[in-house]
Write a protein that holds these residues in place. Sequence first.
Motif, short mmCIF file in Angstrom:
data_model
loop_
_atom_site.label_atom_id
_atom_site.label_comp_id
_atom_site.label_asym_id
_atom_site.label_seq_id
_atom_site.Cartn_x
_atom_site.Cartn_y
_atom_site.Cartn_z
N SER A 72 55.26 102.52 -28.31
CA SER A 72 53.83 102.35 -28.01
C SER A 72 53.65 101.18 -27.05
N ASP A 73 52.69 101.32 -26.15
CA ASP A 73 52.42 100.28 -25.16
C ASP A 73 51.47 99.25 -25.78
N ALA A 74 52.04 98.21 -26.36
CA ALA A 74 51.24 97.19 -27.03
C ALA A 74 50.33 96.45 -26.06
N THR A 75 50.77 96.29 -24.81
CA THR A 75 49.96 95.57 -23.83
C THR A 75 48.68 96.32 -23.52
N LEU A 76 48.80 97.60 -23.24
CA LEU A 76 47.63 98.41 -22.93
C LEU A 76 46.67 98.47 -24.12
N GLY A 77 47.22 98.72 -25.30
CA GLY A 77 46.39 98.80 -26.49
C GLY A 77 45.68 97.49 -26.79
N SER A 78 46.40 96.37 -26.64
CA SER A 78 45.81 95.07 -26.91
C SER A 78 44.69 94.73 -25.95
N ALA A 79 44.91 95.02 -24.67
CA ALA A 79 43.90 94.70 -23.66
C ALA A 79 42.61 95.48 -23.90
N ILE A 80 42.71 96.78 -24.09
CA ILE A 80 41.52 97.61 -24.28
C ILE A 80 40.89 97.35 -25.64
N GLY A 81 41.70 97.26 -26.69
CA GLY A 81 41.17 97.00 -28.02
C GLY A 81 40.44 95.67 -28.11
N THR A 82 41.04 94.63 -27.54
CA THR A 82 40.41 93.30 -27.56
C THR A 82 39.12 93.29 -26.75
N ALA A 83 39.17 93.88 -25.58
CA ALA A 83 37.98 93.89 -24.72
C ALA A 83 36.82 94.64 -25.36
N PHE A 84 37.10 95.79 -25.97
CA PHE A 84 36.05 96.56 -26.63
C PHE A 84 35.46 95.80 -27.82
N ALA A 85 36.34 95.22 -28.63
CA ALA A 85 35.86 94.53 -29.84
C ALA A 85 35.00 93.33 -29.48
N ILE A 86 35.42 92.54 -28.51
CA ILE A 86 34.66 91.34 -28.15
C ILE A 86 33.37 91.69 -27.43
N SER A 87 33.44 92.63 -26.49
CA SER A 87 32.23 92.99 -25.73
C SER A 87 31.17 93.63 -26.60
N MET A 88 31.58 94.28 -27.69
CA MET A 88 30.62 94.92 -28.59
C MET A 88 30.29 94.05 -29.80
N GLY A 89 30.89 92.86 -29.86
CA GLY A 89 30.62 91.97 -30.97
C GLY A 89 31.16 92.47 -32.29
N GLN A 90 32.27 93.20 -32.24
CA GLN A 90 32.84 93.79 -33.45
C GLN A 90 34.02 92.95 -33.96
#
Length: 265
Positions: free
Chosen positions: A71-89
């Motif tokens: 699994s591409d941990a870099t891709l998952g971390s970047a998108i997951g972190t960005a979505f969570a922070i931008s949505m306040g989750q």
Amino acid sequence: MDLFTALLIALVVWLLISLEAWLSYPMINVPLVVSPIVGLILGDFEQGVVIGATLQLVFLGVMQIGGTLPSDATLGSAIGTAFAISMGQSTEVALTFAVPVALLGSFLTLFGYLLRGLFNPLVERLCATGNTKGLERLHVALAFLPELPKGIVIFAALYFGTGFAQDLIEIIPQTVIDGLDYASDLMPAVGIALLLRMMWSKKMSVYFFLGVILVAFFNLEMLGVAVTGVVISVIMLLESNNKGGKEVALATSSEAVTEEDLFND
């Protein structure tokens, strides 16, 4: 997410992915580095560190061995972190996006390998003509070009997908969110178990159980366990050096005795 922020995150993560191999794998593309950087760009560095630490434990045992595509941990971390922070989750939401995106990222890794393979005929022609300058330029280009699709996917996901992700989070039942909360507590253990499965041996088991004892009976924090491991490593290194010095001294003494016996004869 606005155009500039999405583009900046995509550019930074693309550079981290590309420079990982270029700089001889200094581990700058791991979640513990990627997520805080994404959090810093989005104005919430602390949350980025928390998410990065959690995802680092999740992907701790994921690595490429032989011809496998992890699994591409870099891709998952970047998108997951960005979505969570931008949505306040919360961190659990970052985990919700990171794991499936990381699985899909392995296909982009395969695409990068195929893209590199397309340049093999060009490499052969440059070698046949002795064009060293062309080989140098191609070497630099192929360090960054095959990872460009990942940067494009990150940009597209962040720029076009935030609204969709927000709607998706709102329709997810609370029971599912609670389940992911419990799962996020278990995932670090799964990551460590995957790592232990690859490096476990009878010789190393004593150190594993020592760590368990320090945590379970002495309530030692993770940093304390790590420092204890460093101290043990230094002690073993000093003992090894002392043992080596004694062996050299014995060998020198034995040679001296042999020479004396020779002259005595």
